[in-house]
Design a protein around this motif. Sequence first.
Motif, PDB file in Angstrom:
ATOM      1  N   ASP A 134       0.810  -1.216   0.000  1.00 58.16           N
ATOM      2  CA  ASP A 134       0.000   0.000   0.000  1.00 58.16           C
ATOM      3  C   ASP A 134       0.849   1.273   0.000  1.00 58.16           C
ATOM      4  N   ILE A 135       2.077   1.170   0.482  1.00 59.16           N
ATOM      5  CA  ILE A 135       2.958   2.341   0.545  1.00 59.16           C
ATOM      6  C   ILE A 135       4.219   2.006  -0.248  1.00 59.16           C
ATOM      7  N   VAL A 136       4.386   2.687  -1.367  1.00 60.23           N
ATOM      8  CA  VAL A 136       5.439   2.353  -2.329  1.00 60.23           C
ATOM      9  C   VAL A 136       6.319   3.574  -2.594  1.00 60.23           C
ATOM     10  N   SER A 137       7.628   3.374  -2.587  1.00 60.98           N
ATOM     11  CA  SER A 137       8.568   4.415  -3.004  1.00 60.98           C
ATOM     12  C   SER A 137       9.400   3.896  -4.163  1.00 60.98           C
ATOM     13  N   TYR A 138       9.851   4.827  -4.990  1.00 67.17           N
ATOM     14  CA  TYR A 138      10.688   4.475  -6.138  1.00 67.17           C
ATOM     15  C   TYR A 138      11.880   5.424  -6.165  1.00 67.17           C
ATOM     16  N   HIS A 139      13.077   4.867  -6.256  1.00 70.62           N
ATOM     17  CA  HIS A 139      14.292   5.679  -6.340  1.00 70.62           C
ATOM     18  C   HIS A 139      14.958   5.431  -7.681  1.00 70.62           C
ATOM     19  N   SER A 140      15.184   6.502  -8.435  1.00 73.10           N
ATOM     20  CA  SER A 140      15.849   6.409  -9.732  1.00 73.10           C
ATOM     21  C   SER A 140      17.230   7.039  -9.638  1.00 73.10           C
ATOM     22  N   GLN A 141      18.250   6.251  -9.922  1.00 71.50           N
ATOM     23  CA  GLN A 141      19.624   6.733  -9.924  1.00 71.50           C
ATOM     24  C   GLN A 141      20.124   6.644 -11.366  1.00 71.50           C
ATOM     25  N   PRO A 142      19.954   7.709 -12.151  1.00 75.44           N
ATOM     26  CA  PRO A 142      20.311   7.636 -13.573  1.00 75.44           C
ATOM     27  C   PRO A 142      21.776   7.278 -13.769  1.00 75.44           C
ATOM     28  N   ARG A 143      22.029   6.462 -14.773  1.00 77.72           N
ATOM     29  CA  ARG A 143      23.388   6.067 -15.081  1.00 77.72           C
ATOM     30  C   ARG A 143      24.209   7.309 -15.448  1.00 77.72           C
ATOM     31  N   GLY A 144      25.376   7.430 -14.837  1.00 74.86           N
ATOM     32  CA  GLY A 144      26.242   8.559 -15.125  1.00 74.86           C
ATOM     33  C   GLY A 144      26.018   9.757 -14.219  1.00 74.86           C
ATOM     34  N   ALA A 145      25.091   9.640 -13.252  1.00 80.56           N
ATOM     35  CA  ALA A 145      24.803  10.761 -12.347  1.00 80.56           C
ATOM     36  C   ALA A 145      24.883  10.289 -10.903  1.00 80.56           C
TER      37      ALA A 145
END
Length: 474
Positions: free
Chosen positions: A331-342
């Motif tokens: 019910d409680i969702v987080s998403y972490h995006s770590q772009p390649r090269g950053a």
Amino acid sequence: MNANQYMEWIMAQEQSGFSMRRENEDYIVIESEYASGEIQIYHLETDIVEMRLASSQTHENFFFLHFELKDEKHARGLFEEMRASLLKYKDHQKVKVLLSCTSGLTTSFFAEKLNEAAATLSLDYEFNAVEYSRLYEIGFEYKVILLAPQIGYQYKKAQEILADQIVIKVPASVFASYDAGSMITLIREEMQKKKTTKEEMAIAKVMRDIDLNAGMFVINVTNETRFTRYCHRLYEAGNVILSDEVIKERNSIEDIIDILDTQLRSLRKNFSVDAVSISLPGHIEKNRVIASVDYSQLAEELSEHCGLPVYVHHNTAAVAYGWYAQQGKYDIVSYHSQPRGALSGGQGCVYRGMPIDGRLQLGGEIGPLFADRFPELMNQNVTVENVKKVLVSCLIANISIIAPEVILIRSDLTPDMDEIRSELAKHMKEENIPDLIHIRDIKEYALLGTLLYGMRKYKSSVRKLVRSMPENEK
């Protein structure tokens, strides 16, 4: 500039590295050693230009777009982008091989031998060497990674991080004798194996919470390693009617407007489109200047431009919302995006079915956190250790404030979730750490989340309109 003048101007441009021929007044064919393409004019209400470039080997598009021929400077600029993409593609097609060992000295000599052998055999291979400490800084730019015997124990980690590359442990007998012929044969065998065994990922598309029979045109913009992907779809009551994508080297408002002017206008002739929903990164280019996105202002500008309600959202929030909607466990969702090269990334959150935007939709823009927490890394190399340090710190902040049940992590340099869990356990109790799931392909989640965002806002605006109507008109 009319269509004929534009085609004449194109044919007058320098053709170094490729050739062009004009089949008729509305059609140009482009050919090079590695790719082929075309420029087509469609005479509709206004003249529409279609540009396409595809690999001669795989026939996959690496440049594709439509735009309305109405601004001479803009049209000429797009052809220049197309030509630049075509010329750069030669390097992409070349088999670039990176050898790595502890210091890079012995592999440098082997790389020279391999380049000599490739030239003798007329193979389009390029060999370079690097010390292991820099492997994950530049390894993503290569198709094949060769690990010297002395660092063979790093093979599993290299395979996990460089998942899209072919990683090979060089046999000790080959490395010790600098046997270039055997090494090239092994590379060819592994490339063929990768090509025939690569699995196609299938992501379930479950359309939940869609109870409005509306037509929604959806655009998702995602920055990839070497290009920007503009995916767009027409949904009707949650069902996919049409789907397409545009591939460009940059991420710009002008390209979004081109899609609205061409694809959306064409669709509206045959389908009912009630609104547009767009998800974007936190920064976008406008008139060649990169700046933070003002989501509300951009929504107003695009609404006025195409005469439809347009809703604009952060693309990390869209991924979190799309992933949340297609499952029933969390019910409680987080998403972490770590772009390649950053080193700095972004986050999106859904709390019990409600995506968290925050003021000005800045929820998840973690750039300020990175600048405050890691000023010493602002100009540092993108290494595994630096990425892991930033990632763990951002996850700690997320867990402390939101306490999600699961965190989705898109980070090519840190795919080992057990390792990340161990790092988090240094700062909190094990039972407080949520489930961690590493994901790579986010396209379907992003599109679904963008659709749901649009549906939610469209329903809200419809309800407001109904409440504001006089009783005798309801």
